[in-house]
Design an enzyme around this catalytic site. Structure first.
Site, PDB file in Angstrom:
ATOM      1  N   LYS A  52       0.830  -1.206   0.000  1.00  0.00           N
ATOM      2  CA  LYS A  52       0.000   0.000   0.000  1.00  0.00           C
ATOM      3  C   LYS A  52       0.865   1.257   0.000  1.00  0.00           C
ATOM      4  O   LYS A  52       0.593   2.212  -0.734  1.00  0.00           O
ATOM      5  CB  LYS A  52      -0.944  -0.031   1.198  1.00  0.00           C
ATOM      6  CG  LYS A  52      -2.016  -1.110   1.090  1.00  0.00           C
ATOM      7  CD  LYS A  52      -2.781  -1.332   2.393  1.00  0.00           C
ATOM      8  CE  LYS A  52      -3.769  -2.474   2.244  1.00  0.00           C
ATOM      9  NZ  LYS A  52      -4.478  -2.800   3.501  1.00  0.00           N
ATOM     10  N   GLN A  96      -4.389  -1.672   9.619  1.00  0.00           N
ATOM     11  CA  GLN A  96      -4.268  -2.990   9.005  1.00  0.00           C
ATOM     12  C   GLN A  96      -4.812  -4.070   9.932  1.00  0.00           C
ATOM     13  O   GLN A  96      -4.417  -4.170  11.094  1.00  0.00           O
ATOM     14  CB  GLN A  96      -2.796  -3.284   8.660  1.00  0.00           C
ATOM     15  CG  GLN A  96      -2.586  -4.577   7.909  1.00  0.00           C
ATOM     16  CD  GLN A  96      -3.266  -4.595   6.548  1.00  0.00           C
ATOM     17  OE1 GLN A  96      -3.177  -3.641   5.791  1.00  0.00           O
ATOM     18  NE2 GLN A  96      -3.943  -5.683   6.237  1.00  0.00           N
ATOM     19  N   ASP A 119     -10.925   2.722   4.062  1.00  0.00           N
ATOM     20  CA  ASP A 119     -11.195   1.286   3.953  1.00  0.00           C
ATOM     21  C   ASP A 119     -12.686   1.016   3.801  1.00  0.00           C
ATOM     22  O   ASP A 119     -13.096  -0.089   3.443  1.00  0.00           O
ATOM     23  CB  ASP A 119     -10.660   0.536   5.175  1.00  0.00           C
ATOM     24  CG  ASP A 119      -9.302  -0.110   4.918  1.00  0.00           C
ATOM     25  OD1 ASP A 119      -9.015  -0.423   3.741  1.00  0.00           O
ATOM     26  OD2 ASP A 119      -8.543  -0.310   5.872  1.00  0.00           O
TER      27      ASP A 119
END
Length: 291
Positions: A52, A96, A119
């Site tokens: 990412k 994460q 997200d």
């Protein structure tokens, strides 16, 4: 049979974003800034976050990686997230997953500002998605839509079977594909571990989306000729021929299913790369909305 190559589709999206961000720089406007939080040293999480951050650098998005030991108290982590919420330079925040057992995933997701939740996990953003309001769509379902768009796969009027009902993949993609949108208007059946006659249901599908988390779960006898198959699974299986001792495989028995398909996504090299591309899109949009 054509491969739905996530690498090619992701490159196209990255090039588009690179040009847009370059225009922002030239005009002196705010550059998107993503803050990523990594807790502990889970090898898979390390790999995902590194990808990412690398992708952000490739398109010109500023990225900040905050690392914490897996012994961090929950309250300390939530405090750090609130600081990022209050930081006007940060446009997007991701934490994460998975998290240590001592930390509530629900509390973490709810603490991230819905305006910075790139997200797309925050309940406000999930609710807006269901109501067809502008919002951040969860990165993996969004990535699937972007993959369909790139290959111009028709969804209107088609029968889609989604296998797996998770809150971050199966449920949202079933909603997105049933909406009255350009890449929606499908009739969708959401299947799961308790579904009866799963094979018979799948055999009717024009498009099968496998997101159940079981290696090679979808077999050739479950897929009709010329179906489109999208494999969301990423499973580690033992493989002594590999240096690492394991290989990555999807939820689809690719070798035997692929010959029957009109299109199929591989693992790796499919939806996983599109998930990162979708995250970049969300981060860019988060910046544009505020500046």
């Amino acid at each position: 049979m054509q491969i739905l190559d996530g690498k090619l589709a992701a490159i196209a999206i990255k090039e588009m974003l690179k040009n847009k961000i370059s225009e922002l720089k030239i005009s002196g406007k705010k550059i998107p800034h993503l803050a990523a939080i990594l807790i502990g040293n889970n090898p898979a999480s390390e790999t995902y976050v590194a990808s990412k951050v690398k992708s952000c650098n490739e398109v010109g998005i500023t990225s900040t990686l905050l690392r914490f030991d897996d012994s961090i108290p929950e309250q300390d982590l939530l405090h750090s997230i609130r600081e990022l919420n209050d930081n006007d330079d940060i446009d997007g925040i991701l934490v994460q997953l998975p998290l240590p057992k001592s930390i509530s995933e629900e509390k973490v997701i709810n603490t991230i500002s819905s305006e910075k939740d790139v997200d797309g996990f925050h309940p406000i953003n999930v609710g807006k998605m269901v109501l067809e309001l502008p919002t951040f769509i969860s990165a993996t379902p969004y990535g699937i839509i972007l993959l369909l768009q790139h290959y111009k796969i028709e969804t209107t009027g088609r029968y889609v079977v989604v296998i797996g009902r998770s809150n971050i993949v199966g449920t949202p993609i079933s909603i997105l594909l049933s909406r009255n949108t350009a890449y929606g208007n499908s009739t969708v059946t959401l299947c799961h571990s308790r579904t009866k006659n799963l094979k018979e249901i799948c055999l009717q599908a024009d498009i099968v989306i496998a997101a159940i988390g079981k290696p090679k779960f979808v077999t050739a006898d479950m897929v009709k000729e010329d179906a489109v198959v999208i494999d969301v699974g990423i499973n580690r299986i033992k493989d002594e021929t590999k240096k690492s001792g394991y290989a990555l495989t999807g939820d689809v028995d690719f070798e035997n299913v692929a010959p029957k398909c009109s299109y199929i996504s591989p693992v790796p090299g499919g939806v996983g790369l599109m998930t990162i591309a979708a995250l970049l899109m969300n981060t860019y949009n988060a910046c544009k909305q505020k500046h």
